[in-house]
Motif scaffolding. Sequence first.
Motif, PDB file in Angstrom:
ATOM      1  N   LEU A  90       0.879  -1.172   0.000  1.00 44.39           N
ATOM      2  CA  LEU A  90       0.000   0.000   0.000  1.00 44.39           C
ATOM      3  C   LEU A  90       0.918   1.225   0.000  1.00 44.39           C
ATOM      4  N   ILE A  91       0.806   2.045  -1.030  1.00 46.27           N
ATOM      5  CA  ILE A  91       1.709   3.192  -1.177  1.00 46.27           C
ATOM      6  C   ILE A  91       0.904   4.482  -1.204  1.00 46.27           C
ATOM      7  N   ASN A  92       1.427   5.505  -0.547  1.00 47.66           N
ATOM      8  CA  ASN A  92       0.839   6.834  -0.651  1.00 47.66           C
ATOM      9  C   ASN A  92       1.897   7.797  -1.168  1.00 47.66           C
ATOM     10  N   ILE A  93       1.531   8.532  -2.201  1.00 43.17           N
ATOM     11  CA  ILE A  93       2.408   9.582  -2.724  1.00 43.17           C
ATOM     12  C   ILE A  93       1.698  10.913  -2.545  1.00 43.17           C
ATOM     13  N   ASP A  94       2.398  11.883  -1.967  1.00 43.68           N
ATOM     14  CA  ASP A  94       1.848  13.232  -1.793  1.00 43.68           C
ATOM     15  C   ASP A  94       2.781  14.202  -2.515  1.00 43.68           C
ATOM     16  N   VAL A  95       2.234  14.906  -3.492  1.00 44.27           N
ATOM     17  CA  VAL A  95       3.028  15.852  -4.285  1.00 44.27           C
ATOM     18  C   VAL A  95       2.455  17.251  -4.104  1.00 44.27           C
ATOM     19  N   SER A  96       3.279  18.159  -3.602  1.00 44.64           N
ATOM     20  CA  SER A  96       2.877  19.563  -3.496  1.00 44.64           C
ATOM     21  C   SER A  96       4.028  20.416  -4.005  1.00 44.64           C
ATOM     22  N   ALA A  97       3.696  21.547  -4.625  1.00 46.53           N
ATOM     23  CA  ALA A  97       4.745  22.365  -5.240  1.00 46.53           C
ATOM     24  C   ALA A  97       4.327  23.817  -5.373  1.00 46.53           C
ATOM     25  N   GLU A  98       5.354  24.638  -5.602  1.00 48.80           N
ATOM     26  CA  GLU A  98       5.166  26.074  -5.868  1.00 48.80           C
ATOM     27  C   GLU A  98       5.575  26.341  -7.311  1.00 48.80           C
ATOM     28  N   LEU A  99       4.781  27.143  -8.008  1.00 52.05           N
ATOM     29  CA  LEU A  99       5.101  27.538  -9.378  1.00 52.05           C
ATOM     30  C   LEU A  99       4.663  28.990  -9.579  1.00 52.05           C
ATOM     31  N   ASN A 100       5.628  29.861  -9.824  1.00 50.79           N
ATOM     32  CA  ASN A 100       5.351  31.292 -10.060  1.00 50.79           C
ATOM     33  C   ASN A 100       4.523  31.941  -8.957  1.00 50.79           C
ATOM     34  N   GLY A 101       4.815  31.549  -7.696  1.00 51.10           N
ATOM     35  CA  GLY A 101       4.134  32.170  -6.558  1.00 51.10           C
ATOM     36  C   GLY A 101       2.811  31.529  -6.177  1.00 51.10           C
ATOM     37  N   TYR A 102       2.419  30.475  -6.892  1.00 51.66           N
ATOM     38  CA  TYR A 102       1.187  29.743  -6.574  1.00 51.66           C
ATOM     39  C   TYR A 102       1.541  28.334  -6.087  1.00 51.66           C
ATOM     40  N   TRP A 103       0.761  27.846  -5.120  1.00 51.66           N
ATOM     41  CA  TRP A 103       1.033  26.548  -4.497  1.00 51.66           C
ATOM     42  C   TRP A 103      -0.149  25.615  -4.663  1.00 51.66           C
ATOM     43  N   SER A 104       0.142  24.347  -4.928  1.00 50.76           N
ATOM     44  CA  SER A 104      -0.924  23.354  -5.050  1.00 50.76           C
ATOM     45  C   SER A 104      -0.464  22.029  -4.445  1.00 50.76           C
ATOM     46  N   ASP A 105      -1.439  21.198  -4.083  1.00 49.54           N
ATOM     47  CA  ASP A 105      -1.169  19.996  -3.288  1.00 49.54           C
ATOM     48  C   ASP A 105      -2.117  18.884  -3.723  1.00 49.54           C
ATOM     49  N   ASN A 106      -1.585  17.675  -3.887  1.00 49.47           N
ATOM     50  CA  ASN A 106      -2.460  16.522  -4.143  1.00 49.47           C
ATOM     51  C   ASN A 106      -1.775  15.242  -3.709  1.00 49.47           C
ATOM     52  N   GLY A 107      -2.567  14.197  -3.521  1.00 51.79           N
ATOM     53  CA  GLY A 107      -1.995  12.929  -3.074  1.00 51.79           C
ATOM     54  C   GLY A 107      -2.937  11.784  -3.357  1.00 51.79           C
ATOM     55  N   GLY A 108      -2.383  10.581  -3.313  1.00 49.07           N
ATOM     56  CA  GLY A 108      -3.214   9.407  -3.523  1.00 49.07           C
ATOM     57  C   GLY A 108      -2.560   8.145  -3.012  1.00 49.07           C
ATOM     58  N   SER A 109      -3.394   7.239  -2.516  1.00 46.83           N
ATOM     59  CA  SER A 109      -2.930   5.914  -2.084  1.00 46.83           C
ATOM     60  C   SER A 109      -3.353   4.884  -3.122  1.00 46.83           C
ATOM     61  N   PHE A 110      -2.514   3.882  -3.313  1.00 44.77           N
ATOM     62  CA  PHE A 110      -2.813   2.828  -4.292  1.00 44.77           C
ATOM     63  C   PHE A 110      -2.045   1.566  -3.906  1.00 44.77           C
ATOM     64  N   VAL A 111      -2.490   0.454  -4.477  1.00 49.36           N
ATOM     65  CA  VAL A 111      -1.818  -0.826  -4.250  1.00 49.36           C
ATOM     66  C   VAL A 111      -0.939  -1.106  -5.455  1.00 49.36           C
ATOM     67  N   ILE A 112       0.295  -1.501  -5.199  1.00 53.43           N
ATOM     68  CA  ILE A 112       1.224  -1.780  -6.295  1.00 53.43           C
ATOM     69  C   ILE A 112       1.108  -3.254  -6.699  1.00 53.43           C
ATOM     70  N   GLY A 113       0.904  -3.476  -7.984  1.00 62.43           N
ATOM     71  CA  GLY A 113       0.764  -4.853  -8.477  1.00 62.43           C
ATOM     72  C   GLY A 113      -0.523  -5.493  -7.992  1.00 62.43           C
ATOM     73  N   LYS A 114      -0.455  -6.785  -7.657  1.00 60.74           N
ATOM     74  CA  LYS A 114      -1.652  -7.523  -7.210  1.00 60.74           C
ATOM     75  C   LYS A 114      -1.978  -7.186  -5.756  1.00 60.74           C
ATOM     76  N   ASP A 115      -3.268  -7.136  -5.453  1.00 63.75           N
ATOM     77  CA  ASP A 115      -3.729  -6.785  -4.098  1.00 63.75           C
ATOM     78  C   ASP A 115      -3.665  -8.006  -3.167  1.00 63.75           C
ATOM     79  N   ILE A 116      -2.452  -8.498  -2.914  1.00 64.41           N
ATOM     80  CA  ILE A 116      -2.316  -9.751  -2.149  1.00 64.41           C
ATOM     81  C   ILE A 116      -2.597  -9.577  -0.649  1.00 64.41           C
ATOM     82  N   HIS A 117      -2.577  -8.330  -0.175  1.00 62.48           N
ATOM     83  CA  HIS A 117      -2.836  -8.098   1.262  1.00 62.48           C
ATOM     84  C   HIS A 117      -4.206  -7.474   1.522  1.00 62.48           C
TER      85      HIS A 117
END
Length: 254
Positions: A90-117
């Motif tokens: 189970l992996i969560n990636i959270d990406v947030s950044a600044e570009l030209n003085g504006y900031w944004s944020d997003n994230g998501g959890s997902f299962v890598i490959g087969k959902d064996i757990h």
Amino acid sequence: MSITNEQELAGMQKASEAVAYTLKEMIKYAQPGMTTKDLDEYGAKILAGFGAKSAPHLTYGFPGWTCISVDNEFCHGIPTEKRVLKEGDLINIDVSAELNGYWSDNGGSFVIGKDIHQHQKLVDASKEILKKAINNIKGGVRIADIGFLMETEAKKRGFKVIKNLAGHGIGRSLHEQPDELMNYRNRYDVRRFKKNSVVAIETFISTDSNIAVEQNDGWTMVGNKGGYMAQHEHTIVITDGKPIILTEMNEILN
């Protein structure tokens, strides 16, 4: 931040495109056998291609470009060469950044490959709850009512919410007012969502814990009672009707 003109909206759209595209591509790129450092460096290159700067790195000196949390890590996981991704993680990636003085944020959890757990049920619950929350947010709606909706929907599905993690206002910096957009009903919170304001709305849905606890590395958080957590996050502009989902391109709710 409150959007007052077309220029501000365009600035937020560009910053949001950068983080949303980066998140989408990182999720696609993630494979068993890869280290979280490999994945982070891949995301860093995409952000750099937009001219965007990593928000956690810029704001807090976070030791990575994105936050990558694996299995029992709930959030703020530090990308390292030691952490190798495995089938069914189970992996969560959270990406947030600044570009030209504006900031944004997003994230998501997902299962890598087969959902064996059997993590997919938790991931799906988090997605469904974020979708429902966003569909109910508009100017004048009580912030606490959205928290109540999230907690109620989690309980219906047999899950809990983390009570010390929250969504937040965003725009001219990473964390702005309104802060503490909780996943439960705080009965003392009388604030309402304001039309034209920008918020990062996020779920924190868990199997066993209701509090996230910081580890010795000073960043990574795990559950007070163990278990797993799924998080999904969009940056949105509040309107009189359905919000504008600035980070929709990440496709986390598909």
